[in-house]
Design a protein around this motif. Sequence first.
Motif, PDB file in Angstrom:
ATOM      1  N   LEU A  96       0.836  -1.203   0.000  1.00  0.00           N
ATOM      2  CA  LEU A  96       0.000   0.000   0.000  1.00  0.00           C
ATOM      3  C   LEU A  96       0.877   1.261   0.000  1.00  0.00           C
ATOM      4  CD1 LEU A  96      -2.758  -1.039   2.556  1.00  0.00           C
ATOM      5  CD2 LEU A  96      -3.130  -0.493   0.141  1.00  0.00           C
ATOM      6  N   LYS A  97       0.458   2.262  -0.747  1.00  0.00           N
ATOM      7  CA  LYS A  97       1.266   3.469  -0.892  1.00  0.00           C
ATOM      8  C   LYS A  97       1.509   4.169   0.439  1.00  0.00           C
ATOM      9  CE  LYS A  97       1.552   7.821  -3.446  1.00  0.00           C
ATOM     10  NZ  LYS A  97       0.919   8.694  -4.454  1.00  0.00           N
ATOM     11  N   ASP A  98       0.485   4.224   1.307  1.00  0.00           N
ATOM     12  CA  ASP A  98       0.675   4.916   2.580  1.00  0.00           C
ATOM     13  C   ASP A  98       1.545   4.129   3.546  1.00  0.00           C
ATOM     14  OD1 ASP A  98      -1.111   2.924   3.161  1.00  0.00           O
ATOM     15  OD2 ASP A  98      -2.585   4.204   4.160  1.00  0.00           O
ATOM     16  N   ARG A  99       1.754   2.847   3.257  1.00  0.00           N
ATOM     17  CA  ARG A  99       2.643   2.024   4.094  1.00  0.00           C
ATOM     18  C   ARG A  99       4.087   2.121   3.612  1.00  0.00           C
ATOM     19  NH1 ARG A  99       5.561   0.430   6.923  1.00  0.00           N
ATOM     20  NH2 ARG A  99       5.633  -1.408   8.246  1.00  0.00           N
ATOM     21  N   GLY A 100       4.258   2.313   2.324  1.00  0.00           N
ATOM     22  CA  GLY A 100       5.601   2.456   1.755  1.00  0.00           C
ATOM     23  C   GLY A 100       5.639   3.511   0.684  1.00  0.00           C
ATOM     24  N   PRO A 101       5.473   4.810   1.058  1.00  0.00           N
ATOM     25  CA  PRO A 101       5.444   5.875   0.043  1.00  0.00           C
ATOM     26  C   PRO A 101       6.752   5.990  -0.738  1.00  0.00           C
ATOM     27  CG  PRO A 101       5.548   6.795   2.267  1.00  0.00           C
ATOM     28  CD  PRO A 101       5.277   5.336   2.428  1.00  0.00           C
ATOM     29  N   GLY A 102       7.878   5.741  -0.079  1.00  0.00           N
ATOM     30  CA  GLY A 102       9.161   5.806  -0.783  1.00  0.00           C
ATOM     31  C   GLY A 102       9.284   4.723  -1.834  1.00  0.00           C
ATOM     32  N   LEU A 103       8.861   3.517  -1.478  1.00  0.00           N
ATOM     33  CA  LEU A 103       8.897   2.403  -2.423  1.00  0.00           C
ATOM     34  C   LEU A 103       7.959   2.673  -3.593  1.00  0.00           C
ATOM     35  CD1 LEU A 103       9.846  -0.469  -3.152  1.00  0.00           C
ATOM     36  CD2 LEU A 103       7.963  -1.349  -1.747  1.00  0.00           C
ATOM     37  N   ALA A 104       6.774   3.211  -3.320  1.00  0.00           N
ATOM     38  CA  ALA A 104       5.821   3.530  -4.381  1.00  0.00           C
ATOM     39  C   ALA A 104       6.392   4.571  -5.330  1.00  0.00           C
ATOM     40  CB  ALA A 104       4.513   4.031  -3.770  1.00  0.00           C
ATOM     41  N   ALA A 105       7.051   5.586  -4.781  1.00  0.00           N
ATOM     42  CA  ALA A 105       7.641   6.631  -5.619  1.00  0.00           C
ATOM     43  C   ALA A 105       8.768   6.071  -6.483  1.00  0.00           C
ATOM     44  CB  ALA A 105       8.157   7.770  -4.745  1.00  0.00           C
ATOM     45  N   GLN A 106       9.559   5.157  -5.890  1.00  0.00           N
ATOM     46  CA  GLN A 106      10.682   4.580  -6.645  1.00  0.00           C
ATOM     47  C   GLN A 106      10.186   3.681  -7.778  1.00  0.00           C
ATOM     48  OE1 GLN A 106      13.994   5.393  -5.286  1.00  0.00           O
ATOM     49  NE2 GLN A 106      14.387   5.034  -7.466  1.00  0.00           N
ATOM     50  N   THR A 107       9.153   2.891  -7.527  1.00  0.00           N
ATOM     51  CA  THR A 107       8.618   2.030  -8.589  1.00  0.00           C
ATOM     52  C   THR A 107       7.988   2.873  -9.698  1.00  0.00           C
ATOM     53  OG1 THR A 107       6.570   1.762  -7.313  1.00  0.00           O
ATOM     54  CG2 THR A 107       8.235   0.050  -7.076  1.00  0.00           C
ATOM     55  N   ASN A 108       7.325   3.953  -9.347  1.00  0.00           N
ATOM     56  CA  ASN A 108       6.748   4.836 -10.362  1.00  0.00           C
ATOM     57  C   ASN A 108       7.839   5.475 -11.214  1.00  0.00           C
ATOM     58  OD1 ASN A 108       4.102   4.336  -9.603  1.00  0.00           O
ATOM     59  ND2 ASN A 108       4.003   6.083  -8.202  1.00  0.00           N
ATOM     60  N   GLU A 109       8.963   5.829 -10.557  1.00  0.00           N
ATOM     61  CA  GLU A 109      10.090   6.399 -11.304  1.00  0.00           C
ATOM     62  C   GLU A 109      10.646   5.375 -12.293  1.00  0.00           C
ATOM     63  OE1 GLU A 109      14.569   8.213 -10.456  1.00  0.00           O
ATOM     64  OE2 GLU A 109      13.094   8.142  -8.824  1.00  0.00           O
ATOM     65  N   LEU A 110      10.719   4.114 -11.847  1.00  0.00           N
ATOM     66  CA  LEU A 110      11.197   3.051 -12.738  1.00  0.00           C
ATOM     67  C   LEU A 110      10.244   2.849 -13.914  1.00  0.00           C
ATOM     68  CD1 LEU A 110      13.107   0.662 -13.406  1.00  0.00           C
ATOM     69  CD2 LEU A 110      11.629  -0.758 -11.934  1.00  0.00           C
ATOM     70  N   PHE A 111       8.934   2.821 -13.636  1.00  0.00           N
ATOM     71  CA  PHE A 111       7.951   2.617 -14.702  1.00  0.00           C
ATOM     72  C   PHE A 111       8.022   3.749 -15.730  1.00  0.00           C
ATOM     73  CE2 PHE A 111       5.144   0.309 -11.379  1.00  0.00           C
ATOM     74  CZ  PHE A 111       5.918  -0.833 -11.514  1.00  0.00           C
ATOM     75  N   THR A 112       8.205   4.968 -15.248  1.00  0.00           N
ATOM     76  CA  THR A 112       8.327   6.118 -16.158  1.00  0.00           C
ATOM     77  C   THR A 112       9.574   5.987 -17.011  1.00  0.00           C
ATOM     78  OG1 THR A 112       7.163   7.556 -14.595  1.00  0.00           O
ATOM     79  CG2 THR A 112       8.517   8.631 -16.267  1.00  0.00           C
ATOM     80  N   ASP A 113      10.663   5.571 -16.373  1.00  0.00           N
ATOM     81  CA  ASP A 113      11.926   5.396 -17.089  1.00  0.00           C
ATOM     82  C   ASP A 113      11.808   4.307 -18.161  1.00  0.00           C
ATOM     83  OD1 ASP A 113      14.641   5.542 -17.771  1.00  0.00           O
ATOM     84  OD2 ASP A 113      15.211   4.084 -16.231  1.00  0.00           O
ATOM     85  N   LEU A 114      11.127   3.212 -17.823  1.00  0.00           N
ATOM     86  CA  LEU A 114      10.975   2.099 -18.769  1.00  0.00           C
ATOM     87  C   LEU A 114       9.883   2.367 -19.797  1.00  0.00           C
ATOM     88  CD1 LEU A 114      11.214  -0.978 -16.336  1.00  0.00           C
ATOM     89  CD2 LEU A 114      12.982  -0.128 -17.895  1.00  0.00           C
ATOM     90  N   GLY A 115       8.966   3.269 -19.468  1.00  0.00           N
ATOM     91  CA  GLY A 115       7.851   3.532 -20.363  1.00  0.00           C
ATOM     92  C   GLY A 115       6.822   2.424 -20.366  1.00  0.00           C
ATOM     93  N   ASP A 130      19.425  -3.179 -12.217  1.00  0.00           N
ATOM     94  CA  ASP A 130      20.582  -2.283 -12.222  1.00  0.00           C
ATOM     95  C   ASP A 130      20.369  -1.096 -13.149  1.00  0.00           C
ATOM     96  OD1 ASP A 130      22.093  -3.833 -10.394  1.00  0.00           O
ATOM     97  OD2 ASP A 130      22.627  -5.219 -12.004  1.00  0.00           O
ATOM     98  N   LEU A 131      19.351  -0.302 -12.831  1.00  0.00           N
ATOM     99  CA  LEU A 131      19.093   0.942 -13.556  1.00  0.00           C
ATOM    100  C   LEU A 131      19.129   2.089 -12.551  1.00  0.00           C
ATOM    101  CD1 LEU A 131      16.108  -0.118 -15.856  1.00  0.00           C
ATOM    102  CD2 LEU A 131      18.516   0.092 -16.497  1.00  0.00           C
ATOM    103  N   GLU A 132      19.573   3.252 -12.997  1.00  0.00           N
ATOM    104  CA  GLU A 132      19.675   4.400 -12.096  1.00  0.00           C
ATOM    105  C   GLU A 132      18.325   4.753 -11.482  1.00  0.00           C
ATOM    106  OE1 GLU A 132      21.734   6.911  -9.811  1.00  0.00           O
ATOM    107  OE2 GLU A 132      22.592   5.514 -11.274  1.00  0.00           O
ATOM    108  N   SER A 133      17.260   4.566 -12.230  1.00  0.00           N
ATOM    109  CA  SER A 133      15.919   4.890 -11.729  1.00  0.00           C
ATOM    110  C   SER A 133      15.435   3.902 -10.672  1.00  0.00           C
ATOM    111  CB  SER A 133      14.919   4.916 -12.891  1.00  0.00           C
ATOM    112  OG  SER A 133      14.914   3.667 -13.581  1.00  0.00           O
TER     113      SER A 133
END
Length: 293
Positions: free
Chosen positions: A194-213, A259-262
Amino acid sequence: MELRLLRSFIAVAETRNFGAAARALMTTQPALTKQIQVLERQTGNTLFTRGRHGASLTAAGEALLADSTDLVRRADALALRMERVAMGAEGVLNVGFGMSTIDVAPRSVAAFRECHPAVDIRLEDMSSSVQFAAIREGSVHVGFVRLPAPPEMGTRVIRRDQLALAVPSGEAIPEPDRSSLRECLQDRPLIRLLKDRGPGLAAQTNELFTDLGCSPTVMYETSDLLTVLALVAAGAGWSLVPASASAIVPEGVQLIPIDLESAVWSVGTAWLLKSQSPLVPLFLQSVETNVKG
């Protein structure tokens, strides 16, 4: 009643001699006599009778002696304890930690507790954002957090963490290159914290998804990382978790680091720069030694 007067009274009561008591207190006999007279005026009683064999306690003196001795003993104990607190030898230290330090935080606390058994150290699981708020208000003294931290906080980097695919054992593992990850994650239903349980993890996965498209969907959401991994082990689906979760991965789950910067971030300790607690630098030094070890 001043402790100084009570100490003088106890010294005379123990030696039964004003001269000997004055020497023990490193003062003069006239000064000691004046102190006893002040105490007698405060109590409204004569405390000693003087004779050829020295100073003897009166009934009022006997009554005062036991309580005076106890009061001075407790005052000395309190002074010693405050000195130990100031030195960091005892006190209370509240420590926060999150998913990325699920291995190093408990180990660091255990090592500190072994070296400083008189310190009441408490460890609480909470997200980095919640830790930052708790550090500001003083309910947490040191946090193991995802960096960066707010500017009013000091930080020390412990290590880097990264996202990893949690895949049921036996399933085909995708190549860790960008195009293979994009293809395997596109529209794939994932198990997610859940996002409110792991906001940092949620933000990092969203950054990865954006990077991968890519745009994965959500199959299950839960409030506990262990439950996420248990669902993966049961074959319910894939998930993205911190690679440091390898410390708690159950049988039936394989982790594939990305092993991606995102997908990479730093974790470390954070504390309020204006903190006056002597336990904070003591604990930080312990963490540094424990991590290096």
